[in-house]
Write an enzyme that holds these catalytic residues in place. Structure first.
Site, PDB file in Angstrom:
ATOM      1  N   LYS A  13       0.827  -1.178   0.065  1.00  0.00           N
ATOM      2  CA  LYS A  13      -0.007   0.156   0.219  1.00  0.00           C
ATOM      3  C   LYS A  13       1.018   1.247  -0.004  1.00  0.00           C
ATOM      4  O   LYS A  13       0.734   2.229  -0.627  1.00  0.00           O
ATOM      5  CB  LYS A  13      -0.865   0.034   1.295  1.00  0.00           C
ATOM      6  N   ARG A  88      -9.847   1.379   9.045  1.00  0.00           N
ATOM      7  CA  ARG A  88      -9.154  -0.070   9.320  1.00  0.00           C
ATOM      8  C   ARG A  88     -10.077  -1.105  10.175  1.00  0.00           C
ATOM      9  O   ARG A  88      -9.764  -2.051  10.228  1.00  0.00           O
ATOM     10  CB  ARG A  88      -8.079   0.227   9.824  1.00  0.00           C
ATOM     11  N   ARG A 127      11.652  -5.231   4.821  1.00  0.00           N
ATOM     12  CA  ARG A 127      11.199  -3.779   4.592  1.00  0.00           C
ATOM     13  C   ARG A 127      12.123  -2.909   5.300  1.00  0.00           C
ATOM     14  O   ARG A 127      12.450  -2.912   6.321  1.00  0.00           O
ATOM     15  CB  ARG A 127       9.759  -3.415   5.046  1.00  0.00           C
ATOM     16  N   ARG A 162      11.183  -0.856  10.695  1.00  0.00           N
ATOM     17  CA  ARG A 162      10.307  -0.431  11.642  1.00  0.00           C
ATOM     18  C   ARG A 162      10.272  -1.169  12.773  1.00  0.00           C
ATOM     19  O   ARG A 162      10.347  -2.389  12.808  1.00  0.00           O
ATOM     20  CB  ARG A 162       8.978  -0.593  10.915  1.00  0.00           C
ATOM     21  N   ARG A 173      -0.144  -8.517  13.688  1.00  0.00           N
ATOM     22  CA  ARG A 173      -0.722  -7.650  12.736  1.00  0.00           C
ATOM     23  C   ARG A 173      -1.631  -8.182  11.485  1.00  0.00           C
ATOM     24  O   ARG A 173      -2.692  -7.651  11.249  1.00  0.00           O
ATOM     25  CB  ARG A 173       0.317  -6.872  12.261  1.00  0.00           C
TER      26      ARG A 173
HETATM   27  P1  ADP Z   1       2.235  -1.771   3.339  1.00  0.00           P
HETATM   28  O1  ADP Z   1       2.277  -0.251   3.164  1.00  0.00           O
HETATM   29  O2  ADP Z   1       1.162  -2.453   2.505  1.00  0.00           O
HETATM   30  O3  ADP Z   1       2.550  -2.463   4.598  1.00  0.00           O
HETATM   31  P2  ADP Z   1       4.770  -1.648   1.814  1.00  0.00           P
HETATM   32  O4  ADP Z   1       4.473  -0.724   0.879  1.00  0.00           O
HETATM   33  O5  ADP Z   1       5.381  -0.943   3.047  1.00  0.00           O
HETATM   34  O6  ADP Z   1       3.617  -2.425   2.150  1.00  0.00           O
HETATM   35  O7  ADP Z   1       5.378  -2.824   1.228  1.00  0.00           O
HETATM   36  C1  ADP Z   1       6.012  -3.865   2.191  1.00  0.00           C
HETATM   37  C2  ADP Z   1       7.461  -4.239   1.745  1.00  0.00           C
HETATM   38  O8  ADP Z   1       7.321  -4.947   0.576  1.00  0.00           O
HETATM   39  C3  ADP Z   1       8.459  -3.072   1.340  1.00  0.00           C
HETATM   40  O9  ADP Z   1       9.582  -3.430   1.893  1.00  0.00           O
HETATM   41  C4  ADP Z   1       8.389  -2.869  -0.076  1.00  0.00           C
HETATM   42  O10 ADP Z   1       9.673  -2.184  -0.742  1.00  0.00           O
HETATM   43  C5  ADP Z   1       8.079  -4.385  -0.705  1.00  0.00           C
HETATM   44  N1  ADP Z   1       7.293  -4.226  -1.932  1.00  0.00           N
HETATM   45  C6  ADP Z   1       6.276  -3.478  -2.028  1.00  0.00           C
HETATM   46  N2  ADP Z   1       5.479  -3.744  -3.180  1.00  0.00           N
HETATM   47  C7  ADP Z   1       6.329  -4.992  -3.643  1.00  0.00           C
HETATM   48  C8  ADP Z   1       6.145  -5.835  -4.860  1.00  0.00           C
HETATM   49  N3  ADP Z   1       5.181  -5.776  -5.630  1.00  0.00           N
HETATM   50  N4  ADP Z   1       6.999  -6.848  -5.023  1.00  0.00           N
HETATM   51  C9  ADP Z   1       8.131  -6.864  -3.974  1.00  0.00           C
HETATM   52  N5  ADP Z   1       7.946  -6.386  -2.905  1.00  0.00           N
HETATM   53  C10 ADP Z   1       7.378  -5.323  -2.665  1.00  0.00           C
HETATM   54  P1  AMP Z   2       0.646   0.405   9.149  1.00  0.00           P
HETATM   55  O1  AMP Z   2       1.766   1.476   9.059  1.00  0.00           O
HETATM   56  O2  AMP Z   2      -0.564   0.885   8.402  1.00  0.00           O
HETATM   57  O3  AMP Z   2       1.296  -0.980   9.072  1.00  0.00           O
HETATM   58  O4  AMP Z   2       0.164   0.675  10.591  1.00  0.00           O
HETATM   59  C1  AMP Z   2       1.053   0.484  11.805  1.00  0.00           C
HETATM   60  C2  AMP Z   2       0.368   0.415  13.162  1.00  0.00           C
HETATM   61  O5  AMP Z   2      -0.278   1.656  13.113  1.00  0.00           O
HETATM   62  C3  AMP Z   2      -0.816  -0.793  13.044  1.00  0.00           C
HETATM   63  O6  AMP Z   2      -0.380  -1.959  13.374  1.00  0.00           O
HETATM   64  C4  AMP Z   2      -1.858  -0.288  14.217  1.00  0.00           C
HETATM   65  O7  AMP Z   2      -1.328  -0.273  15.475  1.00  0.00           O
HETATM   66  C5  AMP Z   2      -1.893   1.452  13.810  1.00  0.00           C
HETATM   67  N1  AMP Z   2      -2.474   1.875  12.995  1.00  0.00           N
HETATM   68  C6  AMP Z   2      -2.565   2.424  11.783  1.00  0.00           C
HETATM   69  N2  AMP Z   2      -3.646   2.875  11.184  1.00  0.00           N
HETATM   70  C7  AMP Z   2      -4.818   2.530  12.117  1.00  0.00           C
HETATM   71  C8  AMP Z   2      -6.159   2.710  12.097  1.00  0.00           C
HETATM   72  N3  AMP Z   2      -6.897   3.205  10.995  1.00  0.00           N
HETATM   73  N4  AMP Z   2      -6.721   2.358  13.212  1.00  0.00           N
HETATM   74  C9  AMP Z   2      -6.108   2.007  14.277  1.00  0.00           C
HETATM   75  N5  AMP Z   2      -4.857   1.582  14.318  1.00  0.00           N
HETATM   76  C10 AMP Z   2      -4.054   1.994  13.206  1.00  0.00           C
END
Ligand code: ADP
Ligand code: AMP
Length: 221
Positions: A13, A88, A127, A162, A173
């Site tokens: 995302k 969410r 990541r 992270r 999660r």
């Molecule tokens: P989300 O926001 O849904 O948690 P991220 O965009 O942070 O996901 O992506 C999670 C990890 O996967 C990051 O390290 C990113 O660089 C990697 N990633 C994202 N899209 C792809 C893809 N299509 N193929 C391989 N790795 C990806």
């Molecule tokens: P994310 O960066 O989207 O993976 O979110 C990281 C963490 O932030 C999650 O595991 C939750 O603890 C918190 N969080 C993010 N968005 C929300 C939401 N809309 N409602 C509640 N907690 C959230």
């Protein structure tokens, strides 16, 4: 355009929203990035949010609802935004619907990044994110490494892991996602604004599919 991204943690995302924000020149609002910024600033609400984030649980609805109510009323967002991570759960989605009505806005499209849970762990544990909270660019040690080890290509700050990207927390999660967030797919499908995109493909292929889906949405308007 008013867009919302759904999908499990690690589906891409943040990656896709950052690309799309650059392409369409509209603001990307990531609830996770906003919460991590308040944790870093050590504000009262940041300290409280951290106790939930450290456990892989959702931060209480009232915190997120108040945060987005304030953000979305900013007149600079009138032309559009890309939401990532909010709403969410169903209670947040219902509150968001009320915000949309109050702001006289409507969601153009909900993009669901669809992916099996198995490969998500590898994506998440590899990541790396830019430590500069004004940048937040996302990398992966294998799939999208930076040009220089551990340095952000965009702003030169150090990359970090992270705090919640540890394997045991990722499992919690993912469980939280399946129990609380996945029902939103059905919620937006019923509103006929949901588009499913195969998120297991390479980043650029996912991005092209999103762009094509949005072209169709624009044509239908
Ligand atoms: P989300 O926001 O849904 O948690 P991220 O965009 O942070 O996901 O992506 C999670 C990890 O996967 C990051 O390290 C990113 O660089 C990697 N990633 C994202 N899209 C792809 C893809 N299509 N193929 C391989 N790795 C990806
Ligand atoms: P994310 O960066 O989207 O993976 O979110 C990281 C963490 O932030 C999650 O595991 C939750 O603890 C918190 N969080 C993010 N968005 C929300 C939401 N809309 N409602 C509640 N907690 C959230």
């Amino acid at each position: 355009m008013h867009l919302l991204f759904l999908g499990p943690p690690g589906a891409g995302k943040g990656t896709q929203c950052q690309l799309l924000s650059g392409e369409l020149n509209i603001t990307h609002l990531s609830s996770g990035d906003l919460l991590r910024a308040s944790v870093a600033q050590n504000t009262k609400s940041g300290q409280m949010a951290k106790t939930y984030m450290d456990k892989g649980l959702l931060v209480p609805d009232e915190v997120l609802i108040a945060m987005f109510k304030e953000k979305l009323s900013d007149t600079s967002l009138k032309t559009g935004y890309i939401l990532d991570g909010f709403p969410r759960n169903l209670a947040q989605a219902q509150s968001f619907d009320i915000m949309l009505t109050d702001l006289n806005q409507k969601l153009d499209c909900v993009i669901n990044l669809d992916m099996d849970s198995e490969p998500l762990m590898l994506r998440i544990t590899g990541r790396r994110v830019c430590s500069n909270k004004a940048c937040n660019k996302v990398y992966h040690i294998k799939f999208s490494p930076p040009k220089l080890d551990n340095i952000c290509d965009s702003c030169g700050h150090e990359l970090i892991i992270r705090a919640d990207d540890k394997e045991d927390l990722v499992k919690v999660r993912l469980k939280t996602y399946f129990e609380q967030t996945q029902p939103l797919i059905d919620y937006y499908q019923k509103q006929k604004i949901l588009v499913n995109i195969d998120a297991s493909l390479a980043t650029k292929d996912v991005f092209n599919r999103i762009l094509n889906a949005l072209k169709e949405v624009a044509k239908a308007h």
